[in-house]
Design a protein around this motif. Structure first.
Motif, PDB file in Angstrom:
ATOM      1  N   ILE A  80       9.399  -3.104   7.334  1.00 50.27           N
ATOM      2  CA  ILE A  80      10.833  -3.397   7.253  1.00 50.27           C
ATOM      3  C   ILE A  80      11.117  -4.525   8.228  1.00 50.27           C
ATOM      4  N   ARG A  81      11.690  -5.597   7.730  1.00 50.54           N
ATOM      5  CA  ARG A  81      11.941  -6.776   8.547  1.00 50.54           C
ATOM      6  C   ARG A  81      13.417  -6.854   8.934  1.00 50.54           C
ATOM      7  N   ALA A  90      14.742   8.916   1.813  1.00 48.93           N
ATOM      8  CA  ALA A  90      15.907   8.291   1.190  1.00 48.93           C
ATOM      9  C   ALA A  90      16.010   6.820   1.579  1.00 48.93           C
ATOM     10  N   LEU A  91      15.742   6.523   2.845  1.00 52.23           N
ATOM     11  CA  LEU A  91      15.798   5.147   3.316  1.00 52.23           C
ATOM     12  C   LEU A  91      14.698   4.309   2.670  1.00 52.23           C
ATOM     13  N   LEU A  92      13.514   4.875   2.569  1.00 49.78           N
ATOM     14  CA  LEU A  92      12.410   4.175   1.919  1.00 49.78           C
ATOM     15  C   LEU A  92      12.763   3.866   0.460  1.00 49.78           C
ATOM     16  N   GLN A  93      13.347   4.820  -0.241  1.00 53.57           N
ATOM     17  CA  GLN A  93      13.733   4.584  -1.625  1.00 53.57           C
ATOM     18  C   GLN A  93      14.773   3.467  -1.734  1.00 53.57           C
ATOM     19  N   LEU A  94      15.709   3.438  -0.817  1.00 55.23           N
ATOM     20  CA  LEU A  94      16.718   2.377  -0.817  1.00 55.23           C
ATOM     21  C   LEU A  94      16.079   1.001  -0.706  1.00 55.23           C
ATOM     22  N   PHE A  95      15.146   0.857   0.222  1.00 62.64           N
ATOM     23  CA  PHE A  95      14.496  -0.443   0.394  1.00 62.64           C
ATOM     24  C   PHE A  95      13.642  -0.807  -0.824  1.00 62.64           C
ATOM     25  N   LEU A  96      12.940   0.180  -1.400  1.00 62.13           N
ATOM     26  CA  LEU A  96      12.085  -0.118  -2.545  1.00 62.13           C
ATOM     27  C   LEU A  96      12.903  -0.490  -3.780  1.00 62.13           C
ATOM     28  N   LEU A  97      14.062   0.129  -3.952  1.00 64.54           N
ATOM     29  CA  LEU A  97      14.924  -0.198  -5.085  1.00 64.54           C
ATOM     30  C   LEU A  97      15.644  -1.528  -4.899  1.00 64.54           C
ATOM     31  N   ASN A  98      15.718  -1.989  -3.655  1.00 59.27           N
ATOM     32  CA  ASN A  98      16.446  -3.225  -3.355  1.00 59.27           C
ATOM     33  C   ASN A  98      15.522  -4.294  -2.769  1.00 59.27           C
ATOM     34  N   ALA A 111       0.807  -1.219   0.000  1.00 51.15           N
ATOM     35  CA  ALA A 111       0.000   0.000   0.000  1.00 51.15           C
ATOM     36  C   ALA A 111       0.839   1.266   0.000  1.00 51.15           C
ATOM     37  N   VAL A 112       2.157   1.116  -0.044  1.00 48.32           N
ATOM     38  CA  VAL A 112       3.058   2.272   0.018  1.00 48.32           C
ATOM     39  C   VAL A 112       3.552   2.623  -1.380  1.00 48.32           C
ATOM     40  N   THR A 113       3.476   3.891  -1.728  1.00 51.46           N
ATOM     41  CA  THR A 113       3.973   4.380  -3.010  1.00 51.46           C
ATOM     42  C   THR A 113       4.887   5.574  -2.764  1.00 51.46           C
ATOM     43  N   LEU A 114       6.013   5.605  -3.475  1.00 52.88           N
ATOM     44  CA  LEU A 114       6.988   6.689  -3.357  1.00 52.88           C
ATOM     45  C   LEU A 114       7.220   7.301  -4.730  1.00 52.88           C
ATOM     46  N   ASP A 115       7.178   8.622  -4.788  1.00 51.14           N
ATOM     47  CA  ASP A 115       7.539   9.361  -5.995  1.00 51.14           C
ATOM     48  C   ASP A 115       8.843  10.104  -5.704  1.00 51.14           C
TER      49      ASP A 115
END
Length: 219
Positions: A206-207, A156-164, A131-135
């Protein structure tokens, strides 16, 4: 996202570091070619901004050497050399994009985000998980369509996790991506940011992988 900047003009370099820093990028800035060339082997970067006219070593020589060594980091050439021949040469030597001075920081940021997305195989301008979206372009995030109030480090941290997605990231890797080399980082800074994200996104978003690091939870 961690960006390597090699630019000898101190006014331009300082503007890039300050401006992109406010947009959530972590910037390592070097003013001479040889030091900048060595930096890519010493740290992990998401993209590079490279000037062509540098003291000690030409930017095209740096780029050529990186590609010969197998470095695949996206490179955005930023230079006053606006002749078509120079642009073509830079792209042929392995550059991914090209901007001529003067430039707008907003365009630099947009081009960097596009290069980083493509490197991670992301074709869409937004990143999603459950349900999370980042632009990344507008520095906004939503949960179930509702805006989230996230600080720059949290974004920035959220983007890191979404890209990885699917990868486990160690605390050292997260620190390296979130902070520049000259930043004084407290020992629990990453844990604090993760704690705040969990409070806003859900405790399972985040686990923790005990003894290793952190990864995205189930969507």
């Amino acid at each position: 996202m961690k960006i390597l900047v090699i630019e000898d003009d101190r006014l331009i370099g300082d503007g890039i570091k300050a401006g992109l820093g406010k947009m959530g990028f972590s910037i390592d800035w070097f003013t001479d070619g040889k030091t900048g060339q060595a930096a890519l082997a010493a740290a992990s970067y998401d993209a590079v901004i490279l000037d062509l006219s540098l003291p000690a070593m030409d930017g095209l020589d740096i780029l050529r050497g990186w590609r010969q060594q197998g470095h695949d980091e996206p490179v955005l050439i930023l230079t006053a050399r606006d002749a078509l021949e120079q642009r073509v040469t830079g792209l042929q030597q392995g550059a991914d994009d090209y901007l001529c001075k003067p430039f707008a920081l907003s365009e630099v940021a947009a081009r960097l985000q596009a290069l980083i997305r493509r490197r991670h195989g992301q074709l869409q301008p937004t990143l999603s998980h459950g349900a999370v979206t980042l632009d990344p372009g507008s520095h906004t995030a939503t949960l179930n369509g509702e805006p989230l109030a996230l600080k720059s480090r949290e974004l920035a941290l959220l983007q890191l996790f979404l890209l990885n997605a699917g990868r486990v990231l160690t605390r050292a890797q997260l620190e390296e991506k979130l902070y520049s080399w000259d930043h004084d980082v407290s020992s629990n800074a990453v844990e604090v940011h993760i704690h705040h994200l969990r409070k806003k996104l859900g405790s399972q978003f985040i686990r923790t992988v005990h003894g290793v690091g952190y990864t995205l939870g189930d969507s």
